[in-house]
Write an enzyme that holds these catalytic residues in place. Structure first.
Site: not given
Ligand code: SIN
Length: 545
Positions: A127, A255, A302, A364, A399
């Site tokens: 990610e 998000h 993010r 988010h 985060r």
């Molecule tokens: C996501 O799946 O994008 C959310 C994961 C997160 O908020 O850490």
């Protein structure tokens, strides 16, 4: 400071060693660990069903340790994403203790089957802002699998008493609820909570030696959010009214990618989609993230991606942008890795295996919260906080993806261990029934008008979205504070003359939470991480567009 509408007629009272408010990963882990000690009585309360939590809705996964990974690299990533404001000690605890606790609590005890590759090894995903593939998952429904596994394990524990459909109204604290004026000179101490039984429509005093707040987040105070209905800042507002220290409240994470199709209500398109090669495009098909973050592109932190989308939407007049995974993965790969996202998007008319997905940013995750130490202790005696309602400082100003489930697990475990050790040495005195004022609604005839609750909630959500959102300014924040203060007066009046309901409790908490965030945001004039002000005072942590 703290007032509640109580007189001495209500009769029901529950006494327990540990009261846990909330059943997401943090509260459930604390309960599981504490219940291993069969001498302890634990009361677990949740405002709806035990699965109704942010944890259940988490898609992407939870951080483990990748094959070429170590605690130092993980810690580096947490601190980099946190834009200079993460607490290094919290990051170290998470990076060092997280993987072993995950294996013990989630894999061995709760029997959660994370996805494996053909060789039977854990399948590590990627990610944003991670230098390594280290995120394990159960398809794109990791949170649901974790929640089900933990709740199932908890149900077998005889020393846990469950209270579902139970909304905490306020913490019971001394000196606020004490009859002894001399308690004013002692530290604020928590003795449990007033809890509203939604079905029986009565408020019970739930008294405890120790209370753990694990109520989750607050995304629902924003118009667009990926969060479930209960995420309205209940725990934060209760702790604030009781006088707990709250930190980093300006850092609300958006998000970058919530589904932007009418009726889809903030449905999350996991960051794992970009982790598997998905690319953000303008509506006319041009990739744009390299213009904003040449190094990380679509996998930038993010806050950077969300602001880039906001910027391009605002300057070019777009209503959304696109996320293309169809050009990068086969139909079979998409359906296997993202079954839930695939099926949900299809329901809204988007076949993600063949066409790009319309997306917009949405509120988010709350990176701030009730200030806690390395074991989850708050500034109030006998009150702990774990998970999203708490602030360990781990997330700093932004985060790192997929750290929140792990933080809930680690601090749930640590808080439980600390409480167990504390209770083994000496049990804090639980007040007797005569000492705590009972709740009484006699004389209050009216049921709350749902139209007023819904209308006021929408007003809060719109104020937060426009004035305390992704892009802030002193003027916007001052305007938000003025409007929220006025609304808070109205809501407080309404609260005092009306019978309780879950919606009314949530509305009162939502406006309090909104003010906490707006005030912290106005106070901090430096842009950092997810707190971005157009009138920023320049500083080292700035990560502007
Ligand atoms: C996501 O799946 O994008 C959310 C994961 C997160 O908020 O850490």
């Amino acid at each position: 400071m703290y007032t509640s509408k109580h007189v001495h007629t209500e009769t029901t009272m529950i006494q327990t060693d540990v009261l846990i408010i909330g059943t997401g990963i943090a509260g459930a882990t604390a309960a599981l660990r504490l219940a291993e000690n069969t001498n302890l009585r634990i009361a677990l309360i949740t405002r709806a069903d035990p699965h109704d939590s942010n944890t259940y809705w988490a898609q992407g996964g939870i951080i483990h340790r990748g094959p070429d990974d170590n605690a130092e690299i993980f810690m580096e990533d947490i601190l980099a994403a946190g834009a200079g404001a993460s607490n290094p000690r919290a990051a170290q605890i998470l990076a060092e203790e997280g993987p072993a606790l995950l294996e013990n609590i989630l894999i061995e005890i709760s029997k959660i089957e994370f996805d494996k590759n053909q060789n039977g090894e854990l399948n590590y995903g990627n990610e944003a802002a991670h230098q390594r593939r280290r995120i394990i998952h159960v398809g794109d429904g990791t949170g649901a699998a974790i929640s089900k596994g933990l709740i199932k394990a908890l149900k077998s524990k005889p020393n846990i008493q469950w209270f579902t459909d139970a909304t905490a109204v306020d913490l019971i604290t001394y000196p606020h609820h004490s009859r002894d004026p001399l308690d004013t000179y002692k530290p604020i101490t928590c003795h449990g909570a007033y809890v509203f039984d939604r079905k029986g429509r009565a408020v019970h005093r739930t008294l405890a030696a120790v209370t753990i707040l694990a109520t989750g987040g607050l995304g629902r105070i924003y118009r667009n959010t990926t969060n479930p209905p209960g995420a309205r800042g209940d725990g934060l507002a209760m702790a604030h009214r009781a006088g707990a220290s709250i930190i980093n409240a300006e850092y609300v994470q958006f998000h970058p990618t919530a589904l932007a199709v009418p009726g889809s209500e903030g449905f999350l398109i996991s960051e794992a989609v970009r982790g598997e090669g998905g690319v953000l495009l303008t509506p006319d098909g041009h990739p744009f993230m390299q213009d904003y973050s040449p190094e990380w592109k679509d996998l930038a932190p993010r806050d950077v991606v969300s602001r880039a989308i906001h910027h391009i939407m605002e300057t070019r007049g777009y209503t959304h942008v696109l996320l293309d995974i169809a050009s990068h993965k086969s139909v079979e790969e998409i359906q296997k890795r993202f079954p839930n996202i695939y099926a949900t998007c299809l329901k809204f008319g988007v076949d993600i295996s063949r066409e790009p997905i319309p997306v917009v940013p949405a509120a988010h995750y709350f990176c701030g919260g009730v200030q806690v130490d390395e074991v989850g202790r708050t500034s109030i005696k006998n009150l702990y906080a774990v998970g999203e309602v708490s602030c360990t400082g781990l997330h700093g100003a932004n985060r790192l993806a997929s750290t929140s489930l792990l933080e809930g697990l680690v601090w749930g475990h640590r808080a439980a261990r600390d409480i167990e050790a504390k209770l083994a040495v000496s049990q804090p005195r639980i007040p007797t029934r005569d000492e705590i004022p009972a709740w009484d609604e006699s004389g209050l005839d009216a049921d709350p008008d749902p139209a007023l609750i819904q209308g006021d909630m929408q007003t809060i959500q719109n104020i937060m979205w426009h004035y305390v959102g992704l892009v802030r300014s002193g003027d916007r924040l001052s305007r938000a504070i003025r409007e929220l203060r006025h609304l808070q007066n109205e809501i407080e009046t309404f609260y005092r003359v009306t019978k309780l309901s879950d919606g009314l409790i949530g509305l009162r908490n939502a406006v309090e939470t909104a003010l906490i965030i707006a005030q912290a945001s106005r106070h901090n004039r430096q842009s950092r991480g997810c707190h971005y002000r157009v009138d920023s005072v320049k500083g080292e942590g700035d990560r502007l567009l």
